[in-house]
Design an enzyme around this catalytic site. Structure first.
Site, PDB file in Angstrom:
ATOM      1  N   TYR A  91     -10.151  -7.799 -12.106  1.00  0.00           N
ATOM      2  CA  TYR A  91     -11.422  -7.073 -11.970  1.00  0.00           C
ATOM      3  C   TYR A  91     -12.502  -7.635 -12.888  1.00  0.00           C
ATOM      4  O   TYR A  91     -13.563  -7.056 -13.012  1.00  0.00           O
ATOM      5  CB  TYR A  91     -11.214  -5.589 -12.258  1.00  0.00           C
ATOM      6  N   ASP A 150       0.738  -1.235 -13.647  1.00  0.00           N
ATOM      7  CA  ASP A 150       1.286  -2.608 -13.624  1.00  0.00           C
ATOM      8  C   ASP A 150       0.148  -3.545 -13.953  1.00  0.00           C
ATOM      9  O   ASP A 150      -0.802  -3.586 -13.158  1.00  0.00           O
ATOM     10  CB  ASP A 150       1.660  -3.030 -12.206  1.00  0.00           C
ATOM     11  N   HIS A 387      -5.254 -13.359  -9.543  1.00  0.00           N
ATOM     12  CA  HIS A 387      -5.394 -12.682  -8.254  1.00  0.00           C
ATOM     13  C   HIS A 387      -6.621 -11.785  -8.250  1.00  0.00           C
ATOM     14  O   HIS A 387      -7.174 -11.434  -9.284  1.00  0.00           O
ATOM     15  CB  HIS A 387      -4.148 -11.872  -7.925  1.00  0.00           C
ATOM     16  N   TYR A 472     -12.173   1.315  -3.823  1.00  0.00           N
ATOM     17  CA  TYR A 472     -12.146   2.242  -4.960  1.00  0.00           C
ATOM     18  C   TYR A 472     -12.513   1.552  -6.266  1.00  0.00           C
ATOM     19  O   TYR A 472     -12.827   2.224  -7.244  1.00  0.00           O
ATOM     20  CB  TYR A 472     -10.773   2.915  -5.057  1.00  0.00           C
ATOM     21  N   ARG A 473     -12.521   0.229  -6.283  1.00  0.00           N
ATOM     22  CA  ARG A 473     -12.699  -0.501  -7.529  1.00  0.00           C
ATOM     23  C   ARG A 473     -12.786  -1.971  -7.156  1.00  0.00           C
ATOM     24  O   ARG A 473     -12.240  -2.380  -6.137  1.00  0.00           O
ATOM     25  CB  ARG A 473     -11.436  -0.271  -8.352  1.00  0.00           C
TER      26      ARG A 473
END
Ligand code: ADP
Length: 527
Positions: A91, A150, A387, A472-473
């Site tokens: 993110y 995680d 990722h 959502y994010r």
């Protein structure tokens, strides 16, 4: 030395001196070597001109120092980017959204202020990691569980504010926070909920306090710096068990999810699990690959039957008193059997707590047992690969699962994605009442691959929004794109966010652009 946008080098040098006076010379970082550590090693903009690169970092050790840093930032109009431990992998990590921002690194504020094992909560500072909190509880033999995501190297503060998810019944991390301390952009310290009452006795037990409930505006936001957070912990359960539900036909998914939603929304299943297709997940082989590629349902059903593989399956994790969870499993089996002819079941492992160290050592995944881990990295793909998650929220219905797989697979195909079909991804129940799809893209140190990934990602956002699904994010790279899709009534919600931003942070010093919210001076006005 790099300089924030719009600032003269001499003014920035002066500001750096003032940051040093506020937090100590050792805790202001300006050399490229130090500051590069805050870059996102797996930015989808890696080594491109647009990759956001911080200009410096400053690490206060307490609330007063945070206030002093904000004062300097206001004086010089320096954009800051707040992080707790900065492990927000996938993110943006610890990198800002706006290049040239100064990272406000809170990892020195790493005190566990309280753990209560009678009312089951903790109060922590931002720099406390899940590992730290687990260790604190474990060393004292307290009978409470944390709920790590995680992987567990990030912080309860960062993860809860970002509305991350874990696996136990405390899985919705924002929902399970209780009470905040926040430093506003003007340096004012606010305590939310019962914390506003001097000498409050229930700051971590009752969320709402009195008057408008304000906590939400500090999550996924740039309206304040959270310096303390209360989190609810799970009393150590007596037992755990799982059972797997398996169906053999494509269309069985509809009833499978209907019963699953009933069990979730009744509180019988309260933890994170995934609905998946073992048929899609199984190893590559030419016959199956051809059927999968062409989406030949009858052929796939036949293959599943011949090889004794379920078309769909869901694993139900149950936590609680041993007798209760046995009864819940029996009840779930009755419900699925009544709804789906031919459904089969398999008992999964069961445990009594506390686990012995030998049992812990033998667990394939400790996270569902409240024990943080980094093992997710071993299954995330080859070494040296990051990722990116595309995570739309979709209804908890079989129809929505099938439609989303169809739509997203088409995008992958149209744009020649290297990762193949969306149908091979499971849907997760990280949150109550809705599924989240998580499509993972590799992020590599190759500009062309990353450019392609961004193109696919942006198409997925559009296709998703066109069907009423929203993410959502997301990674900082796509925050504007996603904020744009939440556009009901000419972006009324975004305009409300901007109104709050202008009122609370007129100099625009806190995390400009975070989740699509820009300060007035940097905003492109909407028509
Ligand atoms: P983690 O500690 O889990 O690694 P990060 O520190 O990377 O999480 O934080 C994730 C995001 O949450 C940051 O990019 C920032 O936008 C926001 N955030 C983190 N900590 C705070 C905080 N203490 N106050 C306000 N926002 C925060």
């Amino acid at each position: 030395m790099r300089v924030p946008p719009g600032l003269r080098a001499a003014d920035f040098a002066e500001a750096i001196k003032q940051f040093e006076a506020a937090v100590g010379k050792d805790w202001v970082f300006t050399s490229d070597e130090d500051v590069d550590l805050y870059r996102d090693a797996y930015s989808p903009l890696w080594h491109e001109a647009e990759e956001p690169i911080p200009s410096a970092a400053v690490a206060p050790d307490g609330v007063e120092q945070v206030q002093a840093v904000l004062q300097v930032a206001n004086r010089y109009k320096i954009p800051l980017w707040t992080i707790s431990t900065g492990r927000n992998l996938g993110y943006g990590g610890s990198a800002p959204l706006l290049s040239g921002s100064v990272v406000l690194d809170l990892k020195r504020m790493n005190r566990v202020l309280e753990v209560n094992d009678k009312n089951h909560y903790a109060l922590v500072e931002p720099g406390v990691s899940y590992f730290d909190l687990y260790k604190y509880i474990h060393e004292r033999g307290l009978k409470v569980w944390i709920d790590p995501p995680d992987p567990g190297w990030g912080s309860p503060v960062g993860n809860s504010l970002e509305r991350g998810g874990g696996y136990t019944p405390m899985r919705d991390h924002y929902d399970n926070h209780c009470g905040m301390e926040v430093v506003l952009a003007n340096g004012e310290i606010v305590r939310t909920g019962m914390g506003a009452l001097p000498g409050a006795k229930t700051w971590q037990q009752y969320k709402y306090g009195f008057g408008p409930y304000i906590d939400g505006i500090f999550s996924q936001s740039n309206l304040g710096v959270v310096t303390k957070l209360g989190i609810w912990l799970l009393p150590e359960p007596e037992a755990y068990r799982t059972g797997t539900v398996m169906v053999s036909k494509h269309d069985d998914l509809l009833k499978l999810v209907e019963v699953f939603a009933y069990l979730m929304n009744s509180g019988i299943v309260q933890a994170t699990t995934l609905v998946t297709s073992p048929l899609w997940f199984s190893r590559p082989n030419p016959e199956l690959d051809a059927l999968r590629f062409n989406g030949e349902v009858a052929g796939l059903e036949d293959y599943a039957k011949r090889h004794n593989i379920p078309y769909w399956s869901v694993n139900l994790p149950l936590y609680g008193p041993a007798r209760v969870i046995e009864a819940q499993w029996e009840f779930a089996k009755d419900k699925f059997s009544a709804a789906i002819p031919g459904v089969t079941f398999a008992d999964g492992p069961s445990y009594r707590f506390p686990l012995s160290s030998e049992q812990v050592a033998n667990l394939s995944d400790t996270v569902p047992f409240g024990i943080p881990s980094l093992s997710i990295f071993s299954i995330m793909g080859p070494k040296g690969q990051g990722h990116l998650g595309f995570s739309p929220i979709i209804p908890m219905t079989g129809e929505a699962v099938l439609e989303s797989q169809k739509v997203f697979t088409q995008v992958y195909r149209d744009l020649g994605s290297p990762t193949g079909s969306a149908a091979s991804f499971p849907v997760f129940s990280f949150f109550a009442r809705a599924f989240v799809n998580i499509y993972l893209f590799p992020v590599v140190h190759d500009v062309e691959t990353n450019r392609k990934t961004r193109e696919i990602y942006r198409r997925l956002i559009k296709e998703s929004a066109a069907r009423g699904w929203g993410e959502y994010r997301t990674h900082t790279t796509f925050m504007n794109d996603i904020a744009e899709t939440y556009s009901f009534n000419n972006h009324a919600l975004l305009r409300l966010h901007e109104t709050m931003k202008d009122a609370l942070d007129p100099n625009g010093i806190l995390s400009p652009g975070k989740n699509g919210v820009w300060p007035k001076t940097m905003r492109k006005e909407r028509a």
